[in-house]
Design a protein around this motif. Structure first.
Motif, mmCIF file in Angstrom:
data_model
loop_
_atom_site.group_PDB
_atom_site.id
_atom_site.type_symbol
_atom_site.label_atom_id
_atom_site.label_comp_id
_atom_site.label_asym_id
_atom_site.label_seq_id
_atom_site.Cartn_x
_atom_site.Cartn_y
_atom_site.Cartn_z
ATOM 1 N N UNK A 299 0.909 -1.087 0.120
ATOM 2 C CA UNK A 299 -0.051 0.192 0.157
ATOM 3 C C UNK A 299 0.916 1.238 0.086
ATOM 4 N N UNK A 300 0.545 2.316 -0.589
ATOM 5 C CA UNK A 300 1.111 3.601 -0.945
ATOM 6 C C UNK A 300 0.096 4.547 -0.958
ATOM 7 N N UNK A 301 0.673 5.853 -1.162
ATOM 8 C CA UNK A 301 0.107 7.094 -1.596
ATOM 9 C C UNK A 301 0.710 7.834 -2.595
ATOM 10 N N UNK A 302 0.097 8.198 -3.740
ATOM 11 C CA UNK A 302 0.836 9.094 -4.807
ATOM 12 C C UNK A 302 0.194 10.270 -4.594
ATOM 13 N N UNK A 303 0.785 11.474 -4.699
ATOM 14 C CA UNK A 303 0.452 12.636 -4.654
ATOM 15 C C UNK A 303 1.249 13.813 -5.180
ATOM 16 N N UNK A 304 0.876 14.863 -5.494
ATOM 17 C CA UNK A 304 1.602 16.005 -6.228
ATOM 18 C C UNK A 304 2.347 16.779 -5.322
ATOM 19 N N UNK A 305 3.537 16.919 -5.429
ATOM 20 C CA UNK A 305 4.514 17.705 -4.750
ATOM 21 C C UNK A 305 3.881 19.066 -4.304
ATOM 22 N N UNK A 306 3.103 19.715 -5.236
ATOM 23 C CA UNK A 306 2.554 21.279 -5.116
ATOM 24 C C UNK A 306 1.119 21.224 -5.329
ATOM 25 N N UNK A 307 0.457 20.071 -4.897
ATOM 26 C CA UNK A 307 -1.160 20.222 -4.975
ATOM 27 C C UNK A 307 -1.799 20.870 -3.852
ATOM 28 N N UNK A 308 -2.952 21.116 -3.921
ATOM 29 C CA UNK A 308 -3.757 21.846 -2.887
ATOM 30 C C UNK A 308 -5.174 21.081 -2.808
ATOM 31 N N UNK A 309 -5.786 21.139 -1.645
ATOM 32 C CA UNK A 309 -7.203 20.969 -1.550
ATOM 33 C C UNK A 309 -7.416 19.363 -1.573
ATOM 34 N N UNK A 310 -6.236 18.424 -1.721
ATOM 35 C CA UNK A 310 -6.656 17.036 -1.700
ATOM 36 C C UNK A 310 -6.714 16.520 -3.162
ATOM 37 N N UNK A 311 -6.679 17.396 -4.160
ATOM 38 C CA UNK A 311 -6.923 17.028 -5.500
ATOM 39 C C UNK A 311 -5.551 16.357 -5.930
ATOM 40 N N UNK A 312 -5.475 15.286 -6.650
ATOM 41 C CA UNK A 312 -4.578 14.740 -7.427
ATOM 42 C C UNK A 312 -4.042 13.449 -6.527
ATOM 43 N N UNK A 313 -4.462 13.258 -5.300
ATOM 44 C CA UNK A 313 -4.030 12.363 -4.174
ATOM 45 C C UNK A 313 -4.719 11.088 -4.774
ATOM 46 N N UNK A 314 -3.899 9.862 -4.811
ATOM 47 C CA UNK A 314 -4.590 8.497 -5.162
ATOM 48 C C UNK A 314 -4.026 7.552 -3.870
ATOM 49 N N UNK A 315 -4.958 6.916 -3.363
ATOM 50 C CA UNK A 315 -4.522 6.002 -2.331
ATOM 51 C C UNK A 315 -4.770 4.585 -2.605
ATOM 52 N N UNK A 316 -3.559 3.812 -2.779
ATOM 53 C CA UNK A 316 -3.718 2.276 -3.002
ATOM 54 C C UNK A 316 -3.564 1.515 -1.661
ATOM 55 N N UNK A 317 -4.423 0.755 -1.432
ATOM 56 C CA UNK A 317 -4.629 0.019 -0.112
ATOM 57 C C UNK A 317 -4.044 -1.299 -0.347
ATOM 58 N N UNK A 318 -4.058 -1.904 -1.354
ATOM 59 C CA UNK A 318 -3.445 -3.298 -1.481
ATOM 60 C C UNK A 318 -2.968 -3.695 -2.639
ATOM 61 N N UNK A 319 -2.683 -5.006 -2.902
ATOM 62 C CA UNK A 319 -2.005 -5.291 -4.466
ATOM 63 C C UNK A 319 -3.055 -6.659 -4.654
ATOM 64 N N UNK A 320 -3.182 -6.963 -5.586
ATOM 65 C CA UNK A 320 -3.933 -8.015 -6.409
ATOM 66 C C UNK A 320 -3.350 -8.555 -7.560
ATOM 67 N N UNK A 321 -2.373 -9.594 -7.364
ATOM 68 C CA UNK A 321 -1.491 -10.209 -8.550
ATOM 69 C C UNK A 321 -0.980 -8.910 -8.989
ATOM 70 N N UNK A 322 -0.977 -8.667 -10.473
ATOM 71 C CA UNK A 322 -0.307 -7.647 -11.068
ATOM 72 C C UNK A 322 -1.086 -6.264 -11.044
#
Length: 331
Positions: free
Chosen positions: A80-103
């Protein structure tokens, strides 16, 4: 006539307006040369680490289209991990990965995502579609915070965060932001999250506000939001107060998260914090800020230790709110 009465009523409550915030506090206390320290999350994270302030671990950064091909290697050892913009605001552009499933990858909401989709999202971040000024940006891949059991009861999917407003190193006001189904699991009020006032002295939650309406229960979990004590509250106040010493910004919004394994962590800083915290607190920021400013004038604007600044704020801004209750264990 009605507007005049409303304005007088707001002034009587010590409510701060946006023009007053911009002119009397942001422009006065925040040097523009210091803004990059908080607008760029990579710089903020590095400063915090150097100062011994806990932050989510950074797994890697991607700044170019060519670098997108390294994503698989960066996340290879993380489920699990989080992808976010370095200079984003208001939570826009954040993607939260909670688990993996095969590929494949599974988002916090349960959606299955391909590696190609993650790469496309990062390409959008780099192009600047989420950045404050619309210019090219970098993508951060970092540790995914796991919420405590207490917060899971009063939150939907995402991780709640704590916003503390700090003036010259003195905590002014605090609220808990709770994700909802409407906010798609994000703790952003403008997207439909709940703002819950916090007693600055004790860390006990007060009533909540949702879409500018007062509420007592979370609309998705039906659990009461008031009367719960935020864990490690003293650490939260200490982290917030130290962020003034870290950045030199006199008027600051400090966003914290409570991780199940690591306790309170600084998530990000904001040199232009919003005003909705006044609704959550049912109290005006201007009233509280002037108490601190009067005190600073009386002591000659001395930079006192963080512990003394916190003690002052706790003594002045204690709230006669709900009595703390012991949360029941989830069935």
């Amino acid at each position: 006539m009605l507007w005049s009465k409303t304005r007088k009523a707001l002034r009587a409550r010590g409510v701060m307006g946006i023009n007053q915030r911009n002119g009397d506090y942001i422009l006065r206390y925040n040097k523009r040369s210091l803004y990059p320290l908080v607008d760029d999350k990579i710089k903020t994270k590095k400063m915090a680490l150097d100062a011994g302030i806990r932050v989510p671990e950074l797994y890697g950064t991607i700044a170019t289209e060519q670098g997108i091909s390294t994503l698989r290697k960066v996340v290879d050892t993380h489920r699990d991990f989080v992808i976010k913009p370095a200079e984003g605001a208001g939570g826009d552009g954040i993607m939260v990965i909670a688990d993996r499933f095969e590929d494949y990858f599974r988002s916090a909401s349960g959606r299955i995502i391909t590696l190609e989709e993650l790469e496309h999202h990062i390409s959008g971040i780099i192009s600047g579609i989420y950045s404050l000024g619309g210019h090219r940006d970098q993508a951060l891949i970092e540790y995914r915070v796991t919420s405590t059991e207490l917060f899971k009861r009063i939150s939907y999917e995402g991780v709640p965060d704590i916003r503390i407003i700090v003036l010259k190193g003195y905590p002014v006001a605090a609220m808990l932001r709770l994700p909802t189904r409407q906010s798609q699991g994000k703790a952003n009020l403008h997207q439909g999250a709940i703002g819950v006032g916090l007693d600055l002295s004790t860390g006990v939650t007060l009533d909540g506000t949702w879409l500018n309406r007062k509420i007592q229960r979370h609309p998705d979990t039906a659990n009461a939001v008031a009367g719960l004590t935020v864990p490690d509250w003293e650490d939260c106040l200490s982290l917030a107060a130290r962020c003034y010493d870290l950045t030199g910004l006199g008027y600051l919004g400090v966003d914290l998260v409570m991780d199940r394994d690591h306790g309170p962590m600084m998530l990000e800083l904001n040199a232009r914090p919003g005003l909705n915290i006044q609704i959550a607190m049912d109290d005006g920021l201007l009233r509280r800020c002037r108490i601190i400013e009067d005190y600073l004038e009386s002591v000659g604007d001395k930079d006192l230790p963080a512990a003394e600044r916190i003690a002052f704020s706790k003594s002045k801004f204690a709230v006669a709110g709900p009595v703390a209750v012991e949360p029941q264990e989830p069935s």
